[in-house]
Write a protein that holds these residues in place. Structure first.
Motif, PDB file in Angstrom:
ATOM      1  N   UNK A 199      16.999  -5.551  -4.187  1.00 23.72           N
ATOM      2  CA  UNK A 199      16.609  -4.164  -4.322  1.00 23.72           C
ATOM      3  C   UNK A 199      17.759  -3.321  -4.597  1.00 23.72           C
ATOM      4  N   UNK A 231      17.246   0.467  -6.097  1.00 24.82           N
ATOM      5  CA  UNK A 231      16.738   1.290  -6.452  1.00 24.82           C
ATOM      6  C   UNK A 231      16.020   2.014  -4.864  1.00 24.82           C
ATOM      7  N   UNK A 269      11.477   2.059  -2.014  1.00 26.85           N
ATOM      8  CA  UNK A 269      10.393   1.250  -2.192  1.00 26.85           C
ATOM      9  C   UNK A 269      10.219   0.364  -1.098  1.00 26.85           C
ATOM     10  N   UNK A 288       6.794   0.574   0.948  1.00 28.29           N
ATOM     11  CA  UNK A 288       5.638  -0.261   0.016  1.00 28.29           C
ATOM     12  C   UNK A 288       5.819  -1.759   0.284  1.00 28.29           C
ATOM     13  N   UNK A 289       6.884  -2.028   0.090  1.00 31.45           N
ATOM     14  CA  UNK A 289       6.998  -3.716   0.112  1.00 31.45           C
ATOM     15  C   UNK A 289       6.753  -4.144   1.223  1.00 31.45           C
ATOM     16  N   UNK A 326       8.624   7.217  -4.121  1.00 32.60           N
ATOM     17  CA  UNK A 326       7.873   6.341  -3.785  1.00 32.60           C
ATOM     18  C   UNK A 326       7.690   5.829  -2.172  1.00 32.60           C
ATOM     19  N   UNK A 351       4.425   5.304   0.129  1.00 36.68           N
ATOM     20  CA  UNK A 351       4.576   4.032   0.959  1.00 36.68           C
ATOM     21  C   UNK A 351       4.120   4.585   2.435  1.00 36.68           C
ATOM     22  N   UNK A 393       3.446  10.493  -5.599  1.00 35.55           N
ATOM     23  CA  UNK A 393       4.877  10.536  -5.320  1.00 35.55           C
ATOM     24  C   UNK A 393       5.675  12.020  -5.913  1.00 35.55           C
ATOM     25  N   UNK A 438       3.054   4.075  -8.342  1.00 39.40           N
ATOM     26  CA  UNK A 438       4.220   3.419  -7.581  1.00 39.40           C
ATOM     27  C   UNK A 438       4.115   2.606  -6.804  1.00 39.40           C
ATOM     28  N   UNK A 439       3.500   3.132  -5.609  1.00 42.89           N
ATOM     29  CA  UNK A 439       3.287   2.540  -4.285  1.00 42.89           C
ATOM     30  C   UNK A 439       2.262   1.090  -4.901  1.00 42.89           C
ATOM     31  N   UNK A 460       4.380  -1.711  -6.197  1.00 41.55           N
ATOM     32  CA  UNK A 460       5.558  -2.157  -5.213  1.00 41.55           C
ATOM     33  C   UNK A 460       4.714  -2.936  -4.019  1.00 41.55           C
ATOM     34  N   UNK A 518       4.819  -7.026  -2.605  1.00 45.84           N
ATOM     35  CA  UNK A 518       5.050  -7.364  -1.319  1.00 45.84           C
ATOM     36  C   UNK A 518       4.287  -8.331  -1.164  1.00 45.84           C
TER      37      UNK A 518
END
Lengths: 639, 639
Positions: free
Chosen positions: A115, A117, A120, A123-124, A154, A158, B153, B338-339, B342, B346
């Motif tokens: 990673x 950026x 995120x 969300x991950x 983002x 998340x 977002x 985006x979420x 992402x 995951x």
């Protein structure tokens, strides 16, 4: 007696066996090691120093890699790396480059993702947690993010979705009161009130998103952190653990071994402080500073001229001094590329001339806004794209994809200057009232800066001088501004290519950073007495389009056209030249052989630029060899 | 007596002259007109019905176009259009298509931007306001956004930055308790509490972002709305006006003229209710429903198989019934592309096989996440891309850019099926344990569905049957699942192209939706007795890559290769074929003429597909003509 804990730790399990004193010693040793490392090697030291205790506590409480710790952006994972078998990479100088600056599953099973950026991680982590719950597994999932990340689109998506999903997700929110430069946005006042009230004040942003919330005032107290993490560890729903830390804690401490090093330990960005102490400014800062100096001359007369940076001013030559002088003409939007570009479209729509400045790799985040809000609405937004093209960047920050990503958007003009002077002229034109649409300008790299310097330009440590000089020498009219200045020079239109050297048979079209290479190729082709080829050399100017008039002219007395670009060929610029000649052949029967030289479609990770150039045939011998080969095939040259 | 206010209103100024009764009458007349329009023409009627009073109040209080009103997504701007000189486009059937479904500056000076993607209005309004303040102008800036937009977002980035910027910005937040399907995310519970408490409850999300906040319970009371807007009109800082409205208010009312129409007036999506009442399902719903039915068969055995939709289930065949049966295997993330992507990475990282389903135009928003979190991390995410390729879509929802945007990302495999059966097989493979990386699958369009139906497939209104049938006929092994099912069929690898018909001289490579066209071309080339060309027909299978082995083989006995794609050529797939043969020529001297047929790089707005095909030469006569022309040039065919 102090034991060298850092030197003996191999597995994070061992952290769990340390007693209270040892934990503190470990933190102190890590902190000292980070400062040394930062002064010798450079890196994102500040954020890592702030997270020393939090990372030690995470490994003391959680059982990685069974439990999953996801670091947002992941440049603040040094301590995590130290604790997961990679201490030597931060302690032993000869091993400094054995690990990347980001988490990387290829390095360690303790790293979940590559990673680089922002925003995120939640969300991950939510995805990891979802899968755990579907499998009825019982491991823990932790996301670690900094306060700067919170402004990023983002991240918010998340957080909102983690709350809806539920289940065990621990979100460590590291609040050190600053992101890369400063934090920007209305939420930061509320975050300050949360800190002041020990987490009790309302409105609470996290609770507003439906999340449980805890506050830890002493985020640099390893015992407090362990205690706090233990309390939330087995939660059955997402919890935000807001920890207050001190960025760069210990940065100013003396080092018994090195004394006070002269190399500056920058808190945020990769650099090589000792080696680069007396090095001249790089291309980003040089050209960025020159552009800002040029624009600044116009601020008084043009209220709509403004520079917008999504939290990355410094590395692009937008100095603190400039920001202060620019006042309302400078806007830092925080880490919000999407907003920055959309906002700029609003400014442009209302008659302004906004300049958004950030790296190619961050403009990636705005493809949708570039296409919809900017290009479709044809607003006069100037996008100053730094670090476009091939470089030795890590795999999360490569600029090699820029032309494929931005050069195919309808209505977006992409320019690739081949000199600093041309760069200034392009920015001047794009931001003038003579231009009414979006323009992306790719700030040249070190190849062009070297060429400029060979000519005595941009040599000094004060590139502002060239910017100022440009502004003085050119009085490009600003019609439409309130002062009603006259147009004294008709603004140059950058929609045509430039013939640098007229030849015949072979034409070399050297885009942007490849111009010095193109010059070399043309020289070497002419230098072989027996088989001299007097090739034409062209500066294409645009990376988003071809100059059809020139290409048609070239077809008259050139049978081979070679395109050079220091970016991915698939989706790239050379392919547009190929297509033009394909259509010309279809329509007229005129055959021109086109050869595209550029990068393959691949991720590369910290590979030296010269090695990449070798790999992709972006060298003078390789290109000359290809040209001679094709020239023989086409009968242009004897065997 | 009721006056026909709607028929006489020409300028929004006139709204300001109406008395209280007339304002109510105007609202009633607009509402009735919208219902009629919706039943005859279709459209985003529900959201517009909810905003009737708010829009009338906006024009009663503000002075458009001097004051700037920016509608987020802008499909809820019908009432605004009615009030700004475009009433006839909603009242007179023959003028229905004279306006677009979105704001558009080319239609009216009262429209600020062309917008069709969610969440950007606040950023745009903030830009307009910034420019106003730099110029010391004094107009008002209003952003109107719906509750669904809030999960998006960029909306959050905009709110956070508006608060920081300050100045007069009025953000009308239309809370109708639902977005496209339902709202998703932790914030919606807090929004409900805000409504229940008349805006007084904490935590208040907007205040947490540093914004001033007002609540209007009766958002469908025009007088309450006028009062509320007047109170905030001259604010010197950004204010959120949270209005509670009823989506679809009046939808069920009787129409004196039409009686109770049989056409359903869908609250959200474009459709032609009367004309399409008995029409068969389109390609999106047909293929979407078949895929969901196939996947559903595996849910019990595969906990990690899940479908993720960023708030667009219905139009992609993800029916309410499916969602209910799918339970935890279905996740609606709200409008958060985006979420969604992402999060899927995951899930994939943890061993799952997530499927993200949305349109090409919305996947645009995730280019950065597709590249970084998905492709760079090589997670097994399946991206089900609907509406890719040319269509009669408006300019904000075109799928023509998909190949250029997604086909050049390193490590992302893009597939373009040429039949429903192949589509199911691709989804089955991509979501199996046999695949370990990201795959984007372009759901075929109407051309392919027509071809399927001509063969008796997907004919019924229950495409679930084909999906079910596929699942029964194929027992693709799911190694790694807990049940430990045996692999009975080696999963097909979709990294090779398929030769549909072997010929010589000319090869037609017909990507995805162009396969029926490719068949036609090959048939017509063979049909001319005098100059019959027995061309080879190839299904390329991949839109992101070429099958080099096949292309090399083709070079042996083909001198002309024609690529067909229903997408933008610049940055597209055909260019990859051209490049392959360019390199082959360089290496071996073997010359193959390549002709790329596809779309120009341009925005198009509701242009009929047949017209686009004509424009781009994507017709059988045009392609046959080109092929015969090039065949003559290459000596393959006599003049």
């Amino acid at each position: 007696m102090t034991v060298d804990l850092l030197g003996t730790l191999r597995l994070p399990d061992e952290v769990r066996m340390l007693d209270a004193d040892q934990l503190e010693q470990l933190c102190a040793q890590i902190r000292l090691a980070l400062v040394r490392y930062g002064k010798q090697h450079g890196g994102h030291i500040g954020s890592n120093l702030g997270l020393v205790e939090a990372c030690v506590a995470l490994h003391a409480v959680f059982d990685s890699p069974r439990d999953r710790i996801v670091f947002d952006v992941s440049h603040q994972s040094y301590v995590h790396k130290i604790l997961t078998g990679r201490a030597s990479a931060f302690v032993n100088e000869e091993q400094f480059d054995t690990v990347t600056g980001f988490t990387n599953p290829q390095e360690s099973e303790h790293d979940q993702f590559v990673l680089g950026h922002t925003g995120t991680a939640v969300s991950l982590a939510t995805g990891l947690a979802k899968m755990r719950d579907m499998n009825h597994d019982d491991y823990h999932v932790v996301a670690v993010l900094g306060d700067g990340a919170l402004s990023s689109a983002v991240a918010f998506e998340g957080l909102n979705n983690a709350a809806e999903q539920g289940g065990n997700i621990i979100i460590v929110f590291n609040d050190n009161e600053m992101s890369i430069a400063e934090n920007h946005g209305g939420m930061y006042g509320q975050l300050a009130r949360l800190r002041e009230s020990q987490g009790t004040a309302q409105p609470n942003l996290f609770e507003a998103l439906g999340l449980d919330y805890r506050y830890v005032e002493h985020g640099n107290d390893v015992h407090a952190m362990i205690q706090a993490l233990r309390e939330v560890k087995d939660t059955d729903h997402p919890v935000v653990l807001h920890i207050h830390t001190c960025k760069g804690l210990g940065l100013d401490q003396q080092d018994a071994h090195y004394g006070v090093l002269e190399g500056r330990c920058e808190a945020n960005h990769w650099q090589n402080p000792l080696a680069q102490a007396n090095a001249p400014l790089g291309s980003r800062k040089t050209y960025g500073r020159a552009i800002m100096a040029m624009l600044e001359q116009r601020f008084d007369e043009e209220p709509g001229l403004m520079v917008i940076s999504p939290a990355t001013p410094g590395s692009n030559g937008i100095t603190r001094e400039f920001r202060e002088r620019a006042g309302a003409h400078y806007i830092d939007t925080g880490i919000t590329e999407e907003h920055a570009v959309t906002f700029a479209s609003g400014v442009g729509k209302a008659g302004g001339r906004p300049v958004v400045a950030t790296s190619a790799t961050f403009f990636q985040r705005t493809v949708d806004q570039l296409q919809q809000e900017v290009a479709l609405n044809h607003t006069p937004v100037t996008l100053l794209e730094f670090s476009g093209g091939l470089s030795d960047a890590d795999n999360t920050h490569s600029g090699a994809f820029d032309i494929a990503m931005f050069g195919n958007i309808p209505g977006l003009l992409g320019l690739a200057p081949t000199s600093g002077e041309q760069l200034l002229a392009m920015v001047d034109w794009a931001t003038s009232q003579a231009n009414d649409g979006p323009v992306m300008i790719r700030v040249p790299g070190p190849q062009i800066l070297d060429a400029d310097r060979a000519q005595g330009l941009f040599v000094s440590g004060e590139p502002e001088r060239e910017g100022l000089q440009y502004a003085r020498n050119h009085t490009l009219g600003r019609d439409g501004d309130e002062a009603g200045a006259e147009i004294t020079i008709v603004p140059q239109d950058f929609r045509t290519s430039r013939v640098i050297k007229q030849g015949r048979g072979v034409a070399v079209l050297a885009l942007g950073n490849t111009m010095p290479l193109g010059r070399d190729v043309v020289d070497m082709l002419a230098a072989d007495d027996a088989n001299a080829i007097e090739a034409t050399l062209v500066d294409p100017v645009m990376f988003s389009d071809v100059d059809e008039t020139l290409l048609r002219q070239l077809a008259h007395d050139h049978s081979v056209v070679v395109t050079l670009e220091d970016a991915q060929l698939e989706g790239g610029w050379g392919a547009k030249v190929t297509r033009f000649y394909e259509q010309l052949a279809e329509q007229t029967g005129t055959q021109v052989r086109v050869v595209n030289v550029g990068a393959e479609r691949e991720f590369t990770d910290r590979v030296a630029l010269c090695e990449l150039n070798e790999r992709y045939g972006l060298t003078t011998p390789a290109i000359v060899h290809t040209i001679r080969n094709v020239a023989m095939q086409t009968g242009l040259q004897a065997c």
